[in-house]
Write a protein that holds these residues in place. Structure first.
Motif, PDB file in Angstrom:
ATOM      1  N   LYS A 222       1.009  -1.408   0.247  1.00  0.00           N
ATOM      2  CA  LYS A 222       0.350  -0.391  -0.098  1.00  0.00           C
ATOM      3  C   LYS A 222       0.663   1.267  -0.183  1.00  0.00           C
ATOM      4  O   LYS A 222       0.769   2.277  -0.416  1.00  0.00           O
ATOM      5  N   PHE A 223       2.307   1.041   0.661  1.00  0.00           N
ATOM      6  CA  PHE A 223       2.555   2.684   0.984  1.00  0.00           C
ATOM      7  C   PHE A 223       3.317   2.649  -0.457  1.00  0.00           C
ATOM      8  O   PHE A 223       3.654   3.928  -1.081  1.00  0.00           O
ATOM      9  N   ARG A 224       3.663   1.152  -0.955  1.00  0.00           N
ATOM     10  CA  ARG A 224       4.287   1.714  -2.450  1.00  0.00           C
ATOM     11  C   ARG A 224       3.332   2.324  -3.102  1.00  0.00           C
ATOM     12  O   ARG A 224       3.826   3.517  -4.015  1.00  0.00           O
ATOM     13  N   MET A 225       2.353   2.063  -3.513  1.00  0.00           N
ATOM     14  CA  MET A 225       1.207   2.474  -4.206  1.00  0.00           C
ATOM     15  C   MET A 225       0.927   3.928  -3.879  1.00  0.00           C
ATOM     16  O   MET A 225       0.786   4.960  -4.712  1.00  0.00           O
ATOM     17  N   ASN A 226       0.685   3.874  -3.025  1.00  0.00           N
ATOM     18  CA  ASN A 226       0.140   5.284  -2.476  1.00  0.00           C
ATOM     19  C   ASN A 226       1.510   6.958  -3.062  1.00  0.00           C
ATOM     20  O   ASN A 226       1.579   7.779  -3.575  1.00  0.00           O
ATOM     21  N   LEU A 227       3.035   6.234  -2.503  1.00  0.00           N
ATOM     22  CA  LEU A 227       4.532   6.651  -3.152  1.00  0.00           C
ATOM     23  C   LEU A 227       3.409   7.479  -5.038  1.00  0.00           C
ATOM     24  O   LEU A 227       4.485   8.827  -4.980  1.00  0.00           O
ATOM     25  N   LEU A 228       3.289   6.802  -5.129  1.00  0.00           N
ATOM     26  CA  LEU A 228       3.058   6.822  -7.106  1.00  0.00           C
ATOM     27  C   LEU A 228       1.924   8.219  -6.731  1.00  0.00           C
ATOM     28  O   LEU A 228       2.488   8.472  -7.858  1.00  0.00           O
ATOM     29  N   ILE A 229       1.302   8.652  -6.404  1.00  0.00           N
ATOM     30  CA  ILE A 229       0.698   9.304  -6.400  1.00  0.00           C
ATOM     31  C   ILE A 229       1.054  10.540  -5.626  1.00  0.00           C
ATOM     32  O   ILE A 229       0.584  11.981  -5.920  1.00  0.00           O
ATOM     33  N   ALA A 230       2.006  10.130  -3.951  1.00  0.00           N
ATOM     34  CA  ALA A 230       1.783  11.504  -3.416  1.00  0.00           C
ATOM     35  C   ALA A 230       3.238  12.284  -3.831  1.00  0.00           C
ATOM     36  O   ALA A 230       2.954  13.503  -3.594  1.00  0.00           O
ATOM     37  N   LEU A 231       3.898  11.131  -4.142  1.00  0.00           N
ATOM     38  CA  LEU A 231       4.714  12.365  -4.757  1.00  0.00           C
ATOM     39  C   LEU A 231       4.728  13.359  -5.556  1.00  0.00           C
ATOM     40  O   LEU A 231       5.598  14.699  -5.420  1.00  0.00           O
ATOM     41  N   PRO A 232       4.263  12.733  -6.534  1.00  0.00           N
ATOM     42  CA  PRO A 232       3.784  14.005  -7.726  1.00  0.00           C
ATOM     43  C   PRO A 232       3.239  14.934  -7.087  1.00  0.00           C
ATOM     44  O   PRO A 232       4.266  16.497  -7.200  1.00  0.00           O
ATOM     45  N   ALA A 233       2.002  14.575  -6.029  1.00  0.00           N
ATOM     46  CA  ALA A 233       1.306  15.728  -5.473  1.00  0.00           C
ATOM     47  C   ALA A 233       2.225  17.544  -4.727  1.00  0.00           C
ATOM     48  O   ALA A 233       1.646  18.154  -5.196  1.00  0.00           O
TER      49      ALA A 233
END
Length: 472
Positions: A222-233
């Motif tokens: 779940k952390f890796r999945m979140n990172l793909l969205i949170a980092l660009p933001a």
């Protein structure tokens, strides 16, 4: 004392997991008939609170949104909720009181009190001015906002709590705003945004534990999945903050004594080390008081006592509102309002798919369900717990990867929680900065960008993945 300062190990995760499991079992044991009427009290509260502020603003009244305070505006909503509830009057009131006494609500109240006391004492002994001058001596003016966001995000990720992070860093942000002539709303909004970044990504956050347990996935996935969205933001937010901070004006940093900065350093170190946030703030109060007693001849035990109490009273409004919201949420949940909301969203999703279930439909349904539930409960962890089973069912029917559904649950609960003017995070930050919670909601750029980034990933199919069997 050793137990208090023990490193975050398996026992810490077990305690949080057990708490989440207990809440899940409690929610499962309460069956309410879906009812849209149960949501009317929330709509009444929002109409009175927001409507009054907008009306006074149209009349040109100064401090328009403070003319009718939220704890007063919520009273008619509570009366309506009790009137609409089923059972004897005593049972309805018991439901309301149990909502007020929820462990999550009581914990927030204690954080409010200790955070207010720490901020008050630290300011009185010169801690804020010393910390600000120390920071401005080494950080270029144009990097004040990006640096503030990164520090807050790091602390929140390490602590796993946005509330504790805001309590520790917001007073420093207020001092930075005054010293650099940056807008207070922008500076405090940066802190709230960084705190929600950490709350969303931290593997020890209640929201992470709730999202992964309800969807049956591993935290690292779940952390890796979140990172793909949170980092660009976060990247866009940092760029935005860099250009927004170019107007910072600093004449010359004042003198400072490092010992006056010590309370903040200790608070941050203990927080990052995993010490309970209540203990962290209590130690901060004692240390700040000790600094004042040792360095200021005119500072006495009596003055320290008055400063602590002043910190308590500064939190009065948000403390009362949080208790009231806890009770109102319990009444709406018991009345079937949240069950009706989930049912409607599920039905709309099925109609929208037109007999052809698809990933996009499922992801939109999951995101909408947790976002609207968060609006009703003003608690992101509770919102995930309440919609977890619905999200898991929708993920299976529409072919959504369980890791993806867990990620969306966490993202949209944190996005909404970071923007709710009556949510704990904004209430705490606005009280420490003495700004309007409604005005602050528009200045938390990271939360807006996170929601947009997640929505873009849904429509573009940036990550579709292949559905994995849930972890049993």
């Amino acid at each position: 004392m050793r137990a208090f300062f023990a490193p975050r190990q398996t026992t810490f995760y077990q305690r949080r997991a057990n708490t989440v499991r207990a809440v899940l079992m409690k929610q499962d044991s309460v069956a309410s008939s879906p009812s849209a009427i149960a949501l009317l009290p929330l709509l009444l509260f929002l109409a009175l609170f927001v409507g009054a502020g907008l009306w006074y603003q149209s009349q040109g009244t100064a401090m328009a949104f403070y003319q009718v305070s939220a704890p007063v505006a919520i009273l008619p909503a509570i009366a309506l909720a009790i009137a609409l509830a089923h059972g004897r009057l005593s049972q309805r009131i018991d439901t309301f009181i149990r909502g007020i006494g929820d462990p999550t609500i009581i914990t927030m109240v204690l954080i409010y009190l200790l955070a207010g006391a720490f901020a008050s004492v630290a300011k009185a002994v010169g801690g804020v001015d010393a910390t600000v001058n120390f920071g401005l001596s080494y950080i270029p003016p144009t990097l004040v906002l990006p640096g503030l966001f990164l520090i807050t995000a790091f602390v929140a990720t390490a602590m796993g709590t946005s509330m504790g992070t805001i309590a520790a860093i917001a007073p420093i942000a207020v001092g930075l705003s005054n010293a650099t002539e940056l807008p207070m709303l922008l500076t405090i909004g940066t802190v709230v945004g960084g705190a929600m970044f950490g709350d969303n990504l931290s593997i020890i956050s209640d929201t992470t534990i709730a999202a992964t347990r309800t969807q049956g996935v591993k935290m690292r996935d779940k952390f890796r999945m979140n990172l793909l969205i949170a980092l660009p933001a976060a990247a866009v937010a940092l760029i935005w903050l860099y250009f927004s901070g170019t107007t910072a004006q600093i004449t010359a940093p004042g003198d400072y004594e490092l010992i006056r900065v010590l309370p903040y350093i200790v608070v941050l170190v203990l927080a990052v080390s995993g010490v309970n946030v209540l203990l962290v703030l209590f130690i901060g109060i004692l240390l700040a008081g000790a600094v004042g007693l040792g360095l200021q001849p005119d500072y006495s035990i009596g003055a320290l006592s008055k400063d602590i109490y002043a910190g308590y009273t500064s939190m009065q409004e948000i403390l009362i509102l949080s208790l009231m919201i806890g009770g109102l949420g319990a009444l709406m949940r018991a009345g079937g309002g949240l069950a009706w909301l989930g049912q409607r969203i599920d039905r709309i999703s099925q109609i929208g798919s037109r007999g052809k279930p698809g990933r996009k439909t499922g992801e939109l349904g999951i995101s909408t369900a947790v976002a609207l539930t968060n609006v009703c409960t003003a608690n992101n962890t509770v919102a995930i717990l309440l919609t977890g089973h619905l999200a898991k069912d929708m993920a299976e029917r529409y072919g959504v990867d369980p890791r993806r559904s867990a990620s969306l649950l966490d993202i949209y609960s944190c996005t909404v929680q970071g923007l709710l003017p009556y949510g704990a995070q904004i209430l705490l930050a606005s009280s420490l900065a003495k700004v309007s919670p409604l005005a602050l909601a528009g200045s938390i750029h990271y939360c807006w960008l996170l929601g947009i980034s997640a929505l873009a990933s849904i429509f573009t199919g940036f990550y579709k993945g292949r559905p994995r069997p849930a972890q049993r």
